[in-house]
Design a protein around this motif. Structure first.
Motif, PDB file in Angstrom:
ATOM      1  N   GLN A  28       0.882  -1.225   0.104  1.00  0.00           N
ATOM      2  CA  GLN A  28      -0.211   0.061   0.060  1.00  0.00           C
ATOM      3  C   GLN A  28       0.819   1.324   0.052  1.00  0.00           C
ATOM      4  OE1 GLN A  28      -3.351   0.486  -0.350  1.00  0.00           O
ATOM      5  NE2 GLN A  28      -3.249  -1.922  -0.441  1.00  0.00           N
ATOM      6  N   MET A  29       2.096   1.171   0.772  1.00  0.00           N
ATOM      7  CA  MET A  29       2.871   2.516   0.799  1.00  0.00           C
ATOM      8  C   MET A  29       3.473   2.646  -0.676  1.00  0.00           C
ATOM      9  SD  MET A  29       2.590   3.650   3.804  1.00  0.00           S
ATOM     10  CE  MET A  29       4.081   4.609   4.162  1.00  0.00           C
ATOM     11  N   THR A  30       4.024   1.532  -1.240  1.00  0.00           N
ATOM     12  CA  THR A  30       4.479   1.577  -2.753  1.00  0.00           C
ATOM     13  C   THR A  30       3.515   2.332  -3.585  1.00  0.00           C
ATOM     14  OG1 THR A  30       6.007  -0.078  -2.137  1.00  0.00           O
ATOM     15  CG2 THR A  30       5.635   0.742  -4.453  1.00  0.00           C
ATOM     16  N   ASN A  31       2.033   1.694  -3.469  1.00  0.00           N
ATOM     17  CA  ASN A  31       1.135   2.330  -4.235  1.00  0.00           C
ATOM     18  C   ASN A  31       1.141   3.907  -4.007  1.00  0.00           C
ATOM     19  OD1 ASN A  31       0.924  -0.212  -5.429  1.00  0.00           O
ATOM     20  ND2 ASN A  31      -1.120  -0.660  -4.205  1.00  0.00           N
ATOM     21  N   GLU A  37      -3.346  10.932  -5.587  1.00  0.00           N
ATOM     22  CA  GLU A  37      -4.682  10.863  -4.962  1.00  0.00           C
ATOM     23  C   GLU A  37      -4.953  10.364  -3.699  1.00  0.00           C
ATOM     24  OE1 GLU A  37      -7.101  10.090  -8.189  1.00  0.00           O
ATOM     25  OE2 GLU A  37      -6.722  11.794  -9.428  1.00  0.00           O
ATOM     26  N   MET A  38      -4.307   8.857  -3.838  1.00  0.00           N
ATOM     27  CA  MET A  38      -4.396   8.117  -2.570  1.00  0.00           C
ATOM     28  C   MET A  38      -3.859   8.825  -1.327  1.00  0.00           C
ATOM     29  SD  MET A  38      -3.227   4.109  -2.485  1.00  0.00           S
ATOM     30  CE  MET A  38      -4.516   2.974  -2.113  1.00  0.00           C
ATOM     31  N   LEU A  39      -2.386   9.279  -1.567  1.00  0.00           N
ATOM     32  CA  LEU A  39      -1.735  10.089  -0.668  1.00  0.00           C
ATOM     33  C   LEU A  39      -2.668  11.108  -0.216  1.00  0.00           C
ATOM     34  CD1 LEU A  39       0.854  10.050   1.042  1.00  0.00           C
ATOM     35  CD2 LEU A  39       1.752  11.492  -0.722  1.00  0.00           C
ATOM     36  N   GLN A  59       5.824  12.709  -1.079  1.00  0.00           N
ATOM     37  CA  GLN A  59       6.125  11.739  -1.899  1.00  0.00           C
ATOM     38  C   GLN A  59       7.729  11.416  -1.855  1.00  0.00           C
ATOM     39  OE1 GLN A  59       3.921  13.253  -5.337  1.00  0.00           O
ATOM     40  NE2 GLN A  59       2.921  11.233  -5.527  1.00  0.00           N
ATOM     41  N   GLN A  60       8.305  12.450  -1.899  1.00  0.00           N
ATOM     42  CA  GLN A  60       9.799  12.372  -2.021  1.00  0.00           C
ATOM     43  C   GLN A  60      10.317  11.775  -0.790  1.00  0.00           C
ATOM     44  OE1 GLN A  60      11.886  12.904  -4.255  1.00  0.00           O
ATOM     45  NE2 GLN A  60      13.620  12.078  -3.275  1.00  0.00           N
ATOM     46  N   MET A  61       9.683  11.965   0.698  1.00  0.00           N
ATOM     47  CA  MET A  61      10.240  11.580   1.808  1.00  0.00           C
ATOM     48  C   MET A  61       9.774   9.871   1.901  1.00  0.00           C
ATOM     49  SD  MET A  61       9.362  13.066   5.654  1.00  0.00           S
ATOM     50  CE  MET A  61       7.595  12.754   5.399  1.00  0.00           C
ATOM     51  N   MET A  62       8.668   9.724   1.234  1.00  0.00           N
ATOM     52  CA  MET A  62       8.370   8.060   1.310  1.00  0.00           C
ATOM     53  C   MET A  62       9.208   7.457   0.356  1.00  0.00           C
ATOM     54  SD  MET A  62       4.154   8.149   1.160  1.00  0.00           S
ATOM     55  CE  MET A  62       3.991   6.637   1.194  1.00  0.00           C
ATOM     56  N   LYS A  63       9.460   8.075  -0.775  1.00  0.00           N
ATOM     57  CA  LYS A  63      10.576   7.418  -1.585  1.00  0.00           C
ATOM     58  C   LYS A  63      11.905   7.083  -1.065  1.00  0.00           C
ATOM     59  CE  LYS A  63       8.485   8.611  -6.020  1.00  0.00           C
ATOM     60  NZ  LYS A  63       8.654   9.593  -7.279  1.00  0.00           N
ATOM     61  N   GLN A  65      12.681   6.985   2.487  1.00  0.00           N
ATOM     62  CA  GLN A  65      12.519   6.280   3.402  1.00  0.00           C
ATOM     63  C   GLN A  65      12.304   4.646   2.822  1.00  0.00           C
ATOM     64  OE1 GLN A  65       9.409   7.384   5.921  1.00  0.00           O
ATOM     65  NE2 GLN A  65      10.673   9.006   6.973  1.00  0.00           N
ATOM     66  N   GLY A  66      11.930   4.462   1.821  1.00  0.00           N
ATOM     67  CA  GLY A  66      11.719   3.066   1.130  1.00  0.00           C
ATOM     68  C   GLY A  66      13.010   2.495   0.562  1.00  0.00           C
ATOM     69  N   GLN A  67      14.056   3.145   0.291  1.00  0.00           N
ATOM     70  CA  GLN A  67      15.288   2.969  -0.178  1.00  0.00           C
ATOM     71  C   GLN A  67      16.209   2.038   0.935  1.00  0.00           C
ATOM     72  OE1 GLN A  67      17.133   6.325  -1.859  1.00  0.00           O
ATOM     73  NE2 GLN A  67      15.680   6.548  -3.439  1.00  0.00           N
ATOM     74  N   PRO A  68      16.521   0.957   0.787  1.00  0.00           N
ATOM     75  CA  PRO A  68      17.376   0.484   1.876  1.00  0.00           C
ATOM     76  C   PRO A  68      18.728   1.151   1.809  1.00  0.00           C
ATOM     77  CG  PRO A  68      17.312  -1.098  -0.245  1.00  0.00           C
ATOM     78  CD  PRO A  68      16.554   0.501  -0.560  1.00  0.00           C
ATOM     79  N   GLY A  69      19.075   1.403   2.997  1.00  0.00           N
ATOM     80  CA  GLY A  69      20.290   2.127   3.711  1.00  0.00           C
ATOM     81  C   GLY A  69      19.965   3.589   3.555  1.00  0.00           C
ATOM     82  N   ALA A  70      18.795   4.006   3.320  1.00  0.00           N
ATOM     83  CA  ALA A  70      18.496   5.461   3.558  1.00  0.00           C
ATOM     84  C   ALA A  70      18.696   5.753   5.132  1.00  0.00           C
ATOM     85  CB  ALA A  70      17.265   6.007   3.014  1.00  0.00           C
ATOM     86  N   ARG A  71      19.200   7.047   5.385  1.00  0.00           N
ATOM     87  CA  ARG A  71      19.225   7.755   6.499  1.00  0.00           C
ATOM     88  C   ARG A  71      18.300   8.856   6.669  1.00  0.00           C
ATOM     89  NH1 ARG A  71      25.305   9.214   5.873  1.00  0.00           N
ATOM     90  NH2 ARG A  71      23.993  11.195   5.584  1.00  0.00           N
ATOM     91  N   PRO A  72      17.641   8.897   7.922  1.00  0.00           N
ATOM     92  CA  PRO A  72      16.820  10.134   8.087  1.00  0.00           C
ATOM     93  C   PRO A  72      17.411  11.101   8.166  1.00  0.00           C
ATOM     94  CG  PRO A  72      16.513   8.444   9.962  1.00  0.00           C
ATOM     95  CD  PRO A  72      17.702   8.004   8.968  1.00  0.00           C
ATOM     96  N   GLY A  73      17.026  12.269   7.557  1.00  0.00           N
ATOM     97  CA  GLY A  73      17.648  13.446   7.496  1.00  0.00           C
ATOM     98  C   GLY A  73      18.631  13.741   6.566  1.00  0.00           C
ATOM     99  N   ALA A  74      18.814  12.632   5.701  1.00  0.00           N
ATOM    100  CA  ALA A  74      19.858  12.507   4.770  1.00  0.00           C
ATOM    101  C   ALA A  74      19.404  13.322   3.437  1.00  0.00           C
ATOM    102  CB  ALA A  74      20.531  11.400   4.478  1.00  0.00           C
TER     103      ALA A  74
END
Length: 83
Positions: A28-31, A37-39, A59-63, A65-74
């Protein structure tokens, strides 16, 4: 044996349900990343009204966070300035 079987079945069911729930939530998060519109609908259900810029940022924040190795605030633009 008559007591162990229901307990084992319950534990297996809980574990299976957990993993199915995680899979469904991730899907659902990927969708939502691909469907603004869903967001927007989810944001309204939570009591927020997002404008276009806020929608793009979400949308950018969700993308990110969805990437492996992504750091918060980076994310781009969140760099600290040293004096």
């Amino acid at each position: 044996m008559s007591i162990a079987l229901p307990i084992i079945t319950l534990v297996v069911g809980l574990i299976g349900g957990f993993f199915i729930g995680v899979y469904y939530l991730r899907k659902q998060m990927t969708n939502m990343q691909n469907d603004p519109e869903m967001l927007q609908k989810v944001a309204k259900q939570m009591g927020y009204n997002l404008n276009g810029k806020q929608m793009q940022r979400a949308q950018q924040m969700m993308k990110t966070q969805g990437q492996p190795g992504a750091r918060p605030g980076a994310a781009k633009g969140n760099k600290r300035r040293s004096k």
